[in-house]
Design a protein around this motif. Structure first.
Motif, PDB file in Angstrom:
ATOM      1  N   GLY A 238       0.772  -1.225   0.000  1.00 34.33           N
ATOM      2  CA  GLY A 238       0.000   0.000   0.000  1.00 34.33           C
ATOM      3  C   GLY A 238       0.803   1.275   0.000  1.00 34.33           C
ATOM      4  O   GLY A 238       0.294   2.331   0.390  1.00 34.33           O
ATOM      5  N   THR A 276      -3.098  10.099   6.859  1.00 34.93           N
ATOM      6  CA  THR A 276      -2.714   8.686   6.773  1.00 34.93           C
ATOM      7  C   THR A 276      -1.222   8.555   7.052  1.00 34.93           C
ATOM      8  O   THR A 276      -0.405   8.523   6.121  1.00 34.93           O
ATOM      9  N   VAL A 281      -0.018   2.678   7.819  1.00 33.62           N
ATOM     10  CA  VAL A 281      -0.017   1.894   6.582  1.00 33.62           C
ATOM     11  C   VAL A 281       0.772   0.607   6.792  1.00 33.62           C
ATOM     12  O   VAL A 281       0.338  -0.483   6.397  1.00 33.62           O
ATOM     13  N   ARG A 371      -4.993   0.022   5.603  1.00 28.13           N
ATOM     14  CA  ARG A 371      -4.919   1.405   5.152  1.00 28.13           C
ATOM     15  C   ARG A 371      -3.799   1.492   4.128  1.00 28.13           C
ATOM     16  O   ARG A 371      -2.734   0.898   4.302  1.00 28.13           O
ATOM     17  N   THR A 372      -4.035   2.200   3.062  1.00 27.71           N
ATOM     18  CA  THR A 372      -3.013   2.380   2.038  1.00 27.71           C
ATOM     19  C   THR A 372      -2.914   3.864   1.713  1.00 27.71           C
ATOM     20  O   THR A 372      -3.775   4.662   2.106  1.00 27.71           O
TER      21      THR A 372
END
Length: 607
Positions: A238, A276, A281, A371-372
């Motif tokens: 990701g 993010t 990640v 999550r990417t």
């Protein structure tokens, strides 16, 4: 979800609870402080923005507008990294158009294993990863940034960039690939010329012509070695935008990907709505996804070291038992040289990473709930890139592979299990790449011949002393002995003997190239000889068994005799200096074992 995938992930999570917790505490403390530009002294800030235009200085004078760091491995010697010369200008322009600023924060070294193979400089190669990690930290240590774009592709560069960036895990980070060169002389043809040269049936002029026809322009080498394994692994973790890995450096779509990566990074900083951070990640799920992608594609053995080290930088403890358990469940879905005849351009054209992700997700062999950098959910990486509107977009695809000789679905894999296996016994633990082995080469039992250098093997071959069944044993090639160089010069020699019908194999505490695999090779033997490993006690004539199917690496010597033997330590002083090797003496002294990631610049937790 495949139960073994769940079990391995949970085992990693439990093993890592303490170290992952400490890492996340560090990241949260850094994130709580927020952007620093408004807090640094006026003198400090003035130094950091002195070269910028008045309008950019106004943006950077507060913490209201994002500032992106560019960390690049550009140089003119690596074909894969030369295209990065023009990427910063693209990134800066894209950032300005969207109300942000991008600064070239720092460069990292990028040496080429293809240039240093078989040379003294190769003994700096593995630890160049540590230098790259530290260089990345220096670039980001000015603490003026809200996110980072990491530009790197090849062997130690991507792992080093990620290890360094993870120390700044509160920042969002996107990796920006450059893409492979166009297809040249087929890799299998090049390998045959190399083998003829080793046998004395081809001259240097023919060999150089073949090599230049294979490596002929900008971009990564097109075989599926460590560089291209890096790209697939980080995309499946990701860290790339979906579909970014294998677009040619000078294709118009490449620039669209680079601009899109800049735009996306602006959207995921702490100043935007979709914050993010890198630390969220790279978690246990992402690491397992990276391992699965490596296994399903038949990727480089170097990642049994690098993935361990990258995970440890995020507080996640992975070992070779995890690789072995997953390899038993993950089917081999790709055949890319050296595991087949095709190159990465053919792999991408057949469906590439998007097809691989869709197939593995459908079989429950990847974690979708991650999550990417592109957003939540790995399903995004199974979408096909769409440039029909003149910008990067994505569309659903359920299309089959367009070339089943290169890429297949889980219902018809090339093999039922992954491309790597763990072998172990009284010689230690080692990694063996199986994806390019024929069934008849999965097991070898033969007497040992001990060598202390690649050159000694070549000399014995030229003298006609190796036309027999044997296991070449090369101890004293590990991280602490001489920096763990790749022993790629052995491939043509051993391959030639195998083609003659000889039963041959290799056992070493060193590395092989990510492009190896034709000859059974138990590599990364741990503990290494310098650390008292059994490989240092092998003598000529000892019968050795290597069995990839049963996971065996055994020397048939009576236990009393074996335990009483002492290692025959060679003189390693010849590896201590020259071509800068003396500058790396501290790394050699403090390096952990291969299974612990061969880390030399920070203390890994016990595995």
């Amino acid at each position: 979800m495949n139960p073994v995938l769940e079990q391995v992930t949970e085992r990693i999570r439990e093993r890592s609870a303490s170290t992952r917790g400490r890492y996340l505490d560090m990241v949260r403390a850094a994130a709580a402080e927020g952007p620093q530009r408004s807090r640094v002294s006026c003198s400090n800030l003035a130094h950091g923005i002195a070269v910028h235009s008045d309008s950019e200085k106004k943006l950077l004078a507060t913490s209201a507008h994002p500032n992106l760091a560019i960390v690049s491995s550009y140089n003119d010697m690596l074909s894969a990294h030369q295209p990065y010369e023009r990427f910063p200008a693209i990134i800066k322009e894209a950032a300005r158009e969207l109300g942000g600023v991008a600064q070239f924060a720092g460069g990292v070294p990028a040496m080429c294993d293809g240039v240093t193979q078989g040379r003294a400089g190769m003994e700096l190669s593995l630890f160049s990863r540590e230098v790259i990690a530290m260089s990345t930290a220096i670039a980001l240590s000015h603490d003026l940034f809200d996110g980072a774009l990491c530009l790197g592709i090849c062997d130690k560069i991507v792992p080093g960039l990620l290890i360094g960036a993870l120390r700044f895990g509160h920042l969002p980070v996107i990796f920006v690939p450059g893409g492979p060169m166009s297809s040249g002389l087929p890799n299998a043809t090049k390998a045959k010329v190399r083998q003829r040269y080793a046998e004395g049936r081809a001259g240097r002029e023919e060999l150089l012509e073949a090599e230049c026809a294979a490596y002929h322009g900008p971009g990564t080498c097109t075989f599926y070695g460590t560089a291209n394994s890096n790209q697939l692994v980080v995309e499946m973790m990701g860290l790339h935008l979906p579909g970014a890995s294998f677009i040619h450096p000078h294709a118009p779509e490449r620039d669209l990907f680079t601009r899109a990566a800049t735009a996306r990074l602006l959207e995921i900083t702490a100043l935007a709505a979709e914050y993010t951070p890198l630390a969220e990640v790279i978690d246990e799920h992402a690491v397992v996804n990276g391992i699965v992608g490596l296994l399903a594609s038949g990727g480089s053995t170097n990642h049994t070291i690098h993935l361990v080290a990258m995970a440890l930088a995020a507080g996640i403890q992975v070992n070779w038992d995890d690789f072995a358990a997953l390899s038993a469940e993950v089917p081999l879905l790709a055949q890319v040289y050296p595991n087949g005849e095709a190159d990465v351009n053919a792999f991408h054209a057949a469906g590439g990473i998007a097809f691989l992700v869709r197939e593995l997700l459908s079989a429950g062999l990847l974690h979708e709930d991650v999550r990417t950098v592109a957003g939540p959910g790995l399903y995004r990486y199974g979408l096909d890139a769409d440039f029909s509107g003149g910008a990067l977009g994505y569309r659903e695809s359920a299309g089959p592979s367009t070339d089943r000789d290169v890429l297949r679905g889980v219902a018809e894999p090339f093999r039922a299990n992954g491309g790597l296996c763990l072998v172990q016994g009284n010689l230690g633990r080692a990694i063996l790449k199986t994806s390019a082995l024929k069934p008849e080469h999965m097991k070898v039992e033969a007497p040992a011949i001990v060598f202390h250098s690649q050159e000694a093997v070549e000399a014995a071959f030229r003298a006609g002393r190796l036309d027999r069944d044997f296991v070449a044993v090369l101890p004293w090639q590990g991280p602490r002995a001489n920096g763990m160089p790749e022993l790629h010069k052995l491939t043509p020699v051993l391959g030639s003997l195998q083609d003659r019908g000889r039963r041959v194999a290799l056992v070493t505490d060193g590395r092989m190239s990510g492009a190896s695999g034709k000859v059974p090779a138990a590599i990364h033997v741990s503990p290494e000889a310098v650390s008292g490993g059994g490989i240092g006690r092998v003598q000529d004539g000892d019968l050795i068994s290597i069995d990839a199917e049963r996971g065996i690496l055994h020397v048939h010597v009576e236990e009393a005799v074996w335990s009483s033997r002492e290692s025959m330590t060679p003189n390693l002083q010849g590896h201590a200096s020259g071509l800068g090797r003396e500058l790396f003496s501290g790394f050699r002294q403090h390096a952990s074992g291969a299974e612990e990631g061969a880390l030399a610049n920070f203390e890994p937790p016990p595995l």
